[in-house]
Design a protein around this motif. Sequence first.
Motif, PDB file in Angstrom:
ATOM      1  N   ASP A 284     -27.095  18.707 -41.509  1.00  0.00           N
ATOM      2  CA  ASP A 284     -26.283  19.407 -42.497  1.00  0.00           C
ATOM      3  C   ASP A 284     -26.915  20.449 -43.283  1.00  0.00           C
ATOM      4  O   ASP A 284     -27.899  20.949 -43.067  1.00  0.00           O
ATOM      5  N   ALA A 285     -26.188  21.395 -43.845  1.00  0.00           N
ATOM      6  CA  ALA A 285     -26.893  22.729 -44.337  1.00  0.00           C
ATOM      7  C   ALA A 285     -27.941  22.272 -45.322  1.00  0.00           C
ATOM      8  O   ALA A 285     -28.788  23.083 -45.521  1.00  0.00           O
ATOM      9  N   GLY A 286     -27.622  21.158 -46.266  1.00  0.00           N
ATOM     10  CA  GLY A 286     -28.614  20.867 -47.181  1.00  0.00           C
ATOM     11  C   GLY A 286     -29.876  20.463 -46.454  1.00  0.00           C
ATOM     12  O   GLY A 286     -31.116  20.930 -46.927  1.00  0.00           O
ATOM     13  N   LEU A 291     -35.726  21.714 -44.993  1.00  0.00           N
ATOM     14  CA  LEU A 291     -36.799  21.873 -44.002  1.00  0.00           C
ATOM     15  C   LEU A 291     -37.194  23.320 -44.111  1.00  0.00           C
ATOM     16  O   LEU A 291     -38.626  23.425 -43.876  1.00  0.00           O
ATOM     17  N   GLY A 292     -36.692  24.296 -44.669  1.00  0.00           N
ATOM     18  CA  GLY A 292     -37.151  25.620 -44.673  1.00  0.00           C
ATOM     19  C   GLY A 292     -38.158  25.710 -45.849  1.00  0.00           C
ATOM     20  O   GLY A 292     -38.840  26.611 -45.947  1.00  0.00           O
ATOM     21  N   LYS A 293     -37.913  24.600 -46.966  1.00  0.00           N
ATOM     22  CA  LYS A 293     -38.852  24.558 -48.145  1.00  0.00           C
ATOM     23  C   LYS A 293     -39.948  23.792 -48.011  1.00  0.00           C
ATOM     24  O   LYS A 293     -40.788  23.315 -48.804  1.00  0.00           O
ATOM     25  N   LEU A 317     -34.008  20.070 -33.378  1.00  0.00           N
ATOM     26  CA  LEU A 317     -33.384  20.011 -34.824  1.00  0.00           C
ATOM     27  C   LEU A 317     -32.382  21.080 -34.679  1.00  0.00           C
ATOM     28  O   LEU A 317     -32.489  22.166 -34.559  1.00  0.00           O
ATOM     29  N   LEU A 318     -30.890  20.489 -34.629  1.00  0.00           N
ATOM     30  CA  LEU A 318     -29.829  21.616 -34.906  1.00  0.00           C
ATOM     31  C   LEU A 318     -29.077  21.891 -36.006  1.00  0.00           C
ATOM     32  O   LEU A 318     -29.148  21.006 -36.760  1.00  0.00           O
ATOM     33  N   ASN A 319     -28.782  23.089 -36.286  1.00  0.00           N
ATOM     34  CA  ASN A 319     -28.340  23.482 -37.679  1.00  0.00           C
ATOM     35  C   ASN A 319     -26.827  23.289 -37.415  1.00  0.00           C
ATOM     36  O   ASN A 319     -26.328  22.930 -36.438  1.00  0.00           O
ATOM     37  N   PRO A 320     -25.704  23.165 -38.410  1.00  0.00           N
ATOM     38  CA  PRO A 320     -24.574  22.813 -38.523  1.00  0.00           C
ATOM     39  C   PRO A 320     -23.596  23.721 -37.339  1.00  0.00           C
ATOM     40  O   PRO A 320     -23.001  23.047 -36.579  1.00  0.00           O
ATOM     41  N   ALA A 321     -24.119  24.920 -36.749  1.00  0.00           N
ATOM     42  CA  ALA A 321     -23.481  25.513 -35.763  1.00  0.00           C
ATOM     43  C   ALA A 321     -23.997  25.171 -34.342  1.00  0.00           C
ATOM     44  O   ALA A 321     -23.782  25.757 -33.358  1.00  0.00           O
ATOM     45  N   GLY A 322     -24.958  24.103 -34.294  1.00  0.00           N
ATOM     46  CA  GLY A 322     -25.449  23.625 -33.005  1.00  0.00           C
ATOM     47  C   GLY A 322     -26.655  24.623 -32.479  1.00  0.00           C
ATOM     48  O   GLY A 322     -26.962  24.212 -31.383  1.00  0.00           O
ATOM     49  N   HIS A 323     -27.286  25.485 -33.157  1.00  0.00           N
ATOM     50  CA  HIS A 323     -28.314  26.259 -32.636  1.00  0.00           C
ATOM     51  C   HIS A 323     -29.486  25.490 -32.975  1.00  0.00           C
ATOM     52  O   HIS A 323     -29.719  25.190 -34.273  1.00  0.00           O
ATOM     53  N   SER A 324     -30.649  25.568 -32.269  1.00  0.00           N
ATOM     54  CA  SER A 324     -31.999  24.957 -32.357  1.00  0.00           C
ATOM     55  C   SER A 324     -32.758  25.881 -33.666  1.00  0.00           C
ATOM     56  O   SER A 324     -33.005  26.869 -33.267  1.00  0.00           O
ATOM     57  N   ILE A 325     -33.586  24.919 -34.485  1.00  0.00           N
ATOM     58  CA  ILE A 325     -34.361  25.540 -35.660  1.00  0.00           C
ATOM     59  C   ILE A 325     -35.524  25.097 -35.460  1.00  0.00           C
ATOM     60  O   ILE A 325     -36.405  25.259 -36.431  1.00  0.00           O
ATOM     61  N   GLY A 326     -35.764  24.116 -34.371  1.00  0.00           N
ATOM     62  CA  GLY A 326     -37.247  23.696 -34.434  1.00  0.00           C
ATOM     63  C   GLY A 326     -37.375  22.279 -33.565  1.00  0.00           C
ATOM     64  O   GLY A 326     -36.220  21.886 -33.044  1.00  0.00           O
TER      65      GLY A 326
END
Length: 368
Positions: A284-286, A291-293, A317-326
């Motif tokens: 989820d967005a939270g 993770l960014g922090k 690790l996918l964001n809510p839009a389904g894109h990988s962030i790591g």
Amino acid sequence: MASLTAARRVVVKIGSALLVDRETGDLRSDWLHGLAQDVHWLKSLGCDVVLVSSGSIALGRGVLDLPKTPLALEQSQAAAAVGQIRLARAYEEVLAPHGIITAQVLVTLEDSANRKRYLNSRATLEQLLGLGVVPIVNENDTVATDEIRFGDNDRLAAQIAVTVGADQLILLSDVDGFYSANPHEDNSAQRYDIIEAITPEIEAMAGDAGSGLSKGGMKTKLMAAKTATAAGCAMAITEGSAMRPLQGLHTGANATWFTAQTDPQAARKRWIAAMKPRGSVTLDAGAVTALGKGKSLLPAGVRQVQGAFERGDSISLLNPAGHSIGVGLTRYSASEADQIKGHHSAEIEELLGYPGRAALIHRDDMAL
């Protein structure tokens, strides 16, 4: 040249010949008390310390009155079983007066080759260090066989240095550094103060000389240096028989330093990023913000679990839009992750029927 007092986390390898008197088979108590003073000194500077110690077989051999000739595997295992308890007690007795708690950690090669066991070992050691404990690590010679053993504690110490993310590895040896040839046989042999790269020429200079109580030669020390420096850990070889060997290294005792090729955190992140993901979790967005922090991934931030992965596997690790962030190394299997997703960590035991770790992926086990 690395500064010992600047280290955040140090692994120190102690050979059998330093701990155990070759003739009597007794523990060198005065030397061990000096080492304990050095450990207390490093910890007073805010440095975590891990000791990788040989000596159990050498101690047990004397207690059982076994011959000084090479032992059969069963004899070595029996000697280790008897000697290990004495070795652990000796460390506890010399460090306790300094207010230092010790822990015994016995490992085999499989503990680093198997990712689940590697992560368990890493989590245990990290927890011990976080509590201010000095772990005393040794190969589990009571069960290790020729097929699974590290074979020498130089390589074991390097693997432990990688596991705990140490920035310095100190090999206390019976030689005061790396030489161009065996200094006992060649008077023209030159000692290197610093080695920035382990070239084929450097490797060709290594011999197989070892002491009667230890297995390690210079070749194994170079293997250890390769492992350590590639993971961002500088390594030193120094003569360790002095009463305060680490203090001596700090004040200019002869040594050879192998330069780290990167820093421990960056090396670990590259290792994780290079793994092929076995599945994924949608956050989820939270959770993405957390993770960014620099936070760990908690089950509460997971919305969906995909794939058939096991504990220790790499997952995307996918964001809510389904894109990988790591990617990260999961502490739960896919089925377990699916059961605890969206729930708070305090609910894990009730959901799974057994206690688990608070984070699905620890921040140290992910590369964003």
